[in-house]
Design an enzyme around this catalytic site. Structure first.
Site, PDB file in Angstrom:
ATOM      1  N   ARG B 153       0.801  -1.220   0.000  1.00  0.00           N
ATOM      2  CA  ARG B 153       0.000   0.000   0.000  1.00  0.00           C
ATOM      3  C   ARG B 153       0.835   1.272   0.000  1.00  0.00           C
ATOM      4  NH1 ARG B 153      -2.796  -3.439   3.615  1.00  0.00           N
ATOM      5  NH2 ARG B 153      -4.374  -4.555   2.422  1.00  0.00           N
ATOM      6  N   THR B 197       1.835  -5.540   4.384  1.00  0.00           N
ATOM      7  CA  THR B 197       1.293  -4.928   3.171  1.00  0.00           C
ATOM      8  C   THR B 197       1.058  -3.430   3.360  1.00  0.00           C
ATOM      9  OG1 THR B 197      -0.950  -5.499   3.880  1.00  0.00           O
ATOM     10  CG2 THR B 197       0.136  -7.035   2.372  1.00  0.00           C
ATOM     11  N   GLY B 213      -1.484 -10.748   9.695  1.00  0.00           N
ATOM     12  CA  GLY B 213      -1.318 -12.077  10.276  1.00  0.00           C
ATOM     13  C   GLY B 213      -2.455 -12.529  11.157  1.00  0.00           C
ATOM     14  N   GLY B 214      -3.501 -11.709  11.251  1.00  0.00           N
ATOM     15  CA  GLY B 214      -4.662 -12.086  12.056  1.00  0.00           C
ATOM     16  C   GLY B 214      -5.373 -13.331  11.536  1.00  0.00           C
ATOM     17  N   GLU B 215      -5.044 -13.739  10.330  1.00  0.00           N
ATOM     18  CA  GLU B 215      -5.620 -14.967   9.769  1.00  0.00           C
ATOM     19  C   GLU B 215      -4.694 -16.158   9.980  1.00  0.00           C
ATOM     20  OE1 GLU B 215      -6.234 -11.912   8.347  1.00  0.00           O
ATOM     21  OE2 GLU B 215      -8.248 -12.244   9.115  1.00  0.00           O
ATOM     22  N   TRP B 285      -3.477  -3.426  10.122  1.00  0.00           N
ATOM     23  CA  TRP B 285      -3.372  -3.501   8.658  1.00  0.00           C
ATOM     24  C   TRP B 285      -2.978  -2.183   8.019  1.00  0.00           C
ATOM     25  CZ3 TRP B 285      -3.884  -7.687   5.463  1.00  0.00           C
ATOM     26  CH2 TRP B 285      -4.391  -8.874   6.024  1.00  0.00           C
ATOM     27  N   ASN B 303      -8.893  -8.375  13.641  1.00  0.00           N
ATOM     28  CA  ASN B 303      -9.666  -9.448  14.280  1.00  0.00           C
ATOM     29  C   ASN B 303      -8.830 -10.364  15.161  1.00  0.00           C
ATOM     30  OD1 ASN B 303      -8.842 -10.205  11.366  1.00  0.00           O
ATOM     31  ND2 ASN B 303      -8.944 -12.143  12.463  1.00  0.00           N
ATOM     32  N   ASP B 346     -15.241 -11.661  11.900  1.00  0.00           N
ATOM     33  CA  ASP B 346     -14.192 -10.927  11.183  1.00  0.00           C
ATOM     34  C   ASP B 346     -14.674  -9.533  10.796  1.00  0.00           C
ATOM     35  OD1 ASP B 346     -11.768 -10.325  10.070  1.00  0.00           O
ATOM     36  OD2 ASP B 346     -12.123 -11.392   8.192  1.00  0.00           O
ATOM     37  N   ASP B 348     -13.832  -6.601  11.775  1.00  0.00           N
ATOM     38  CA  ASP B 348     -12.826  -5.921  12.586  1.00  0.00           C
ATOM     39  C   ASP B 348     -12.609  -4.486  12.138  1.00  0.00           C
ATOM     40  OD1 ASP B 348     -11.730  -6.783  10.211  1.00  0.00           O
ATOM     41  OD2 ASP B 348      -9.794  -7.321  11.062  1.00  0.00           O
TER      42      ASP B 348
END
Lengths: 192, 577
Positions: B153, B197, B213-215, B285, B303, B346, B348
């Protein structure tokens, strides 16, 4: 949004008229065993064995590790993976990832493929598998994979026979009918 | 196609590998990291702290991805305005080599544009002609793990350097003139699911960065590195080791019951202990906002992990789904406000916070911090305590909130992408309006029990799916920050993913996944101009002025998450000569 996704198939062009010139030095020692079933360069022609050529190296590594540590179970594969070291698994992942695809994609019934594309759009497959199902990291490339292999894995996730997906695939396919899964498999297998 | 180090022996296959990588992975280039090209002109001056501090008060440069530290994305230039925007024409198209999702917001300094692509390419180009000066290609480490596309980004600039964070969780510092790498440091371990990102923010000699990395079951953070050396200065963990269970909140920020089973959660906590803080997620993020008058750094936290399966993470899961303030000098906690405790949808907090002005609880104008939620509300906070002053009406339909996910799937609106996703909002301070790009995607939420898979696999604990036959669409909403009411709304055929720019010309710009890039009248939402970019316009637009001429720039690279048509370009528009 959905109408756009058919364009992604066009973006994926498989290498044409090229054959990796393998030498003994290029081929990891253990890969000889793999190609007995998975085909030269991982281009399996027997639909019960997945194509490994061009697969995500990290996915191959993690699947081998899961076989070795009994998180994924397959009677012929398990003993193969048990004999591999971490370095060998990484090398095999890199080797097969680097091989070009040589097989032809399976031409599915157009109506079934169209239905499968809709199923894929609704299930948000591309969010993890990326556009054209080209894969990323630990998420496998599945475009052009054998229809019966894809369907077998989708059913295994649905029926709880394959559980090394951290619940992700199980949650996605659990509510899809077997006919939807057939359509999805036909669509994915049909992508170049 | 990310691990190529061990493939050096396969030289005969390298050409093929390169070719197939370009096709399969959307254009990652497997060569070693390298900067090629030439230096930018000597006339380009370093981006000093003074310039950054005043970034939002000038109409020449676009010095930070969201305009400045307040992140209003409001450009004070008005050469392009409601009277002439219909005449806007493309000036050049800069094509990158990477045909993959573009979420970059270009930074423009003295007529030089710095733009990034998926897989961490960084280009320095002439912002008037598109001529390239230098190009950096990042060589990925052996492991990259990331959710939702290989995006980047944008960059930060400070004192003759520019900074980019990478998918393999590194911070790379460059000489702004030449693109030479000055230092590189590992932010966190990609094997454990950390990746980058977001654009960093450069301030007070520091480079601030959060993490994805929340996933994957990470423990989120914001870190500060020394801008000159890359030395780590402080870390704020978004998941505290103790106390993450919070206050056992039963209602969300808007007062609705979240249907939590508090007794069961307490029993689980007593049984299992709180050690899961190490994998509780809480990614950051998007770029923080900074208030240099108070040294407060504001960011929103994503999240908890796993996204949809909450049984194994009892408690409020602080500070997930929250806005948090820390001290710029030390990283010390200052305040937080949690929008949604124990999130299992999710839904969030992602869109970057904005520091602006609006009516306080007493009706008097005051400094506020706002955030656009995936829930579809704009939240307005007191800047000191982060107490909620008000929340806007729902910008998109909400139904059945908060229905708990089930194995079979439970329908609830909003969908898991929002409301407002990562899309940065913009503010027109004169009108008192904020502009939010929203999605409407009816979804079912599915839960699936899943133990922590080790950091190397996506860990959602379920899935969300769009509902066949139910329409999806987008909405650009103008929200009156003083009342929380929508002043106008402009609906689009596609859910909106990308971000918004507002200008003093009373214009609002945003793009659509079908390739349209649009300009609206900031006062009433009337569409005044549109351009077909040929690929999804899913990135935040920016504006700048060079030699007295104002430009509008935006990337058209499509989007991974919504599978919008990929492209590879940054388009730059201006008035006819």
């Amino acid at each position: 949004m959905r109408s756009l996704s058919c364009l992604f198939a066009l973006m994926l062009v498989s290498p044409v008229g090229t054959q990796a010139q393998e030498t003994a030095a290029d081929l990891p020692a253990k890969a000889q065993t793999c190609i007995a079933c998975h085909g030269p360069g991982g281009n399996s022609t027997d639909p019960q064995y997945p194509v490994l050529a061009g697969q995500m190296p990290r996915y191959i590594y993690l699947q081998l590790k899961d076989y070795k540590q009994d998180r994924r179970v397959h009677p012929p594969m398990t003993p193969m993976a048990k004999s591999l070291s971490t370095e060998e698994m990484l090398a095999l992942g890199d080797y097969f990832a680097a091989q070009p695809r040589t097989g032809q994609v399976e031409q599915g019934d157009p109506a079934l493929v169209a239905r499968g594309q809709k199923v894929a759009d609704d299930a948000l497959c591309a969010m993890c598998h990326l556009g054209g199902f080209s894969g990323q990291n630990e998420v496998p490339r599945v475009n052009g994979q054998h229809y019966s292999y894809i369907l077998g894995q989708l059913l295994a996730f649905k029926n709880g026979h394959r559980t090394n997906d951290a619940g992700n695939m199980a949650a996605v396919v659990k509510t899809l009918s077997d006919d939807d899964l057939k359509a999805l498999a036909a669509y994915i297998a049909n992508i170049q | 196609m990310k691990q190529h180090q061990r493939l050096k022996a396969l030289s005969s296959a390298m050409f093929l590998l390169g070719a197939s990588a370009l096709v399969q992975a959307g254009g990652e280039v497997p060569q070693a990291a390298a900067t090629t090209g030439k230096a930018i002109p000597e006339s380009v001056k370093a981006v000093t702290q003074a310039r950054l501090t005043a970034a939002e008060k000038q109409d020449k440069d676009w010095l930070q991805v969201n305009g400045g530290y307040a992140q209003t994305r409001y450009f004070p230039g008005k050469q392009i305005n409601t009277d002439n925007v219909a005449k806007l024409v493309p000036k050049f198209v800069f094509q990158t080599q990477i045909m993959e999702s573009m979420e970059t917001a270009p930074v423009v300094v003295d007529g030089v544009m710095f733009l990034t692509t998926s897989y961490n390419h960084l280009h320095a180009i002439n912002a008037v002609t598109g001529e390239e000066y230098w190009h950096y290609k990042h060589k990925m480490g052996p492991v990259t793990v990331y959710c939702c596309g290989p995006n980047n980004r944008g960059i930060a600039a400070l004192d003759g350097m520019v900074y980019m964070a990478t998918l393999d969780a590194k911070m790379v510092a460059f000489d702004m003139k030449t693109g030479k790498v000055m230092w590189e440091t590992q932010i966190a371990d990609p094997e454990k699911g950390y990746s980058e990102t977001m654009a960093p923010v450069a301030v007070d000699g520091k480079i601030l960065i959060g993490t994805n990395g929340g996933e994957y079951g990470i423990r989120g953070f914001v870190k500060a590195f020394d801008a000159k050396t890359g030395k780590l200065l402080w870390t704020f963990h978004t998941i505290p080791e103790k106390g993450h269970e919070g206050v056992w909140a039963t209602k969300d920020a808007t007062g609705r019951d979240m249907k939590r089973n508090i007794e069961a959660e307490k029993a689980e906590l007593a049984k299992s202990g709180g050690d899961f803080y190490k994998t509780l997620g809480g990614g950051v993020w998007m770029t923080p906002a900074v208030d240099l008058e108070t040294n407060m750094v504001y960011f929103v936290v994503g999240n908890p992990s796993p996204d949809l399966y909450g049984d194994i993470r009892p408690g409020d899961n602080l500070y997930t789904d929250s806005i948090v303030a820390v001290d710029l000098k030390t990283g010390e906690y200052k305040a937080h406000f949690q929008y949604l405790a124990h999130d299992v949808w999710d839904l969030d907090a992602v869109s970057p916070p904005i520091i602006t002005e609006a009516a306080g609880k007493d009706g008097k104008k005051q400094k506020v911090v706002i955030h656009g939620g995936k829930t579809g509300h704009v939240y307005v906070h007191d800047p000191k305590t982060l107490e909620l002053i008000r929340f806007s009406e729902a910008m998109v339909p909400q139904e059945n909130m908060w229905t708990l996910p089930t194995p079979e799937g439970a329908r609830m609106l909003v969908g898991a992408n929002g409301g407002v996703e990562w899309n940065p909002m913009a503010v027109n301070p004169t009108l008192g309006l904020t502009y939010a790009a929203n999605l409407h995607q009816p979804m079912t939420y599915h839960v699936e029990k899943a133990a922590y898979p080790g950091g190397e696999k996506l860990w959602l604990g379920g899935a969300f799916k769009v509902i066949p036959g139910e329409d999806q669409w987008g909405r650009l909403a103008a929200v009156d920050m003083n009342t929380g009411k929508m002043t106008w709304k402009a609906d689009t055929d596609e859910p909106l993913m990308g971000g918004v720019l507002a200008t003093a010309g009373n214009l609002v710009f945003t793009g659509e996944g079908n390739g349209h890039f649009n300009a609206y009248d900031a006062r009433d939402g009337k569409k005044l101009w549109s351009f077909m970019a040929g690929a999804g316009v899913n990135a935040p637009p920016v504006s700048y002025t060079v030699d007295g001429k104002q430009y509008i720039a935006v990337a058209a690279g499509g989007n991974t998450q919504l599978n919008f048509k990929r492209g590879n370009s940054v388009l730059v528009f201006g008035l006819p000569d």
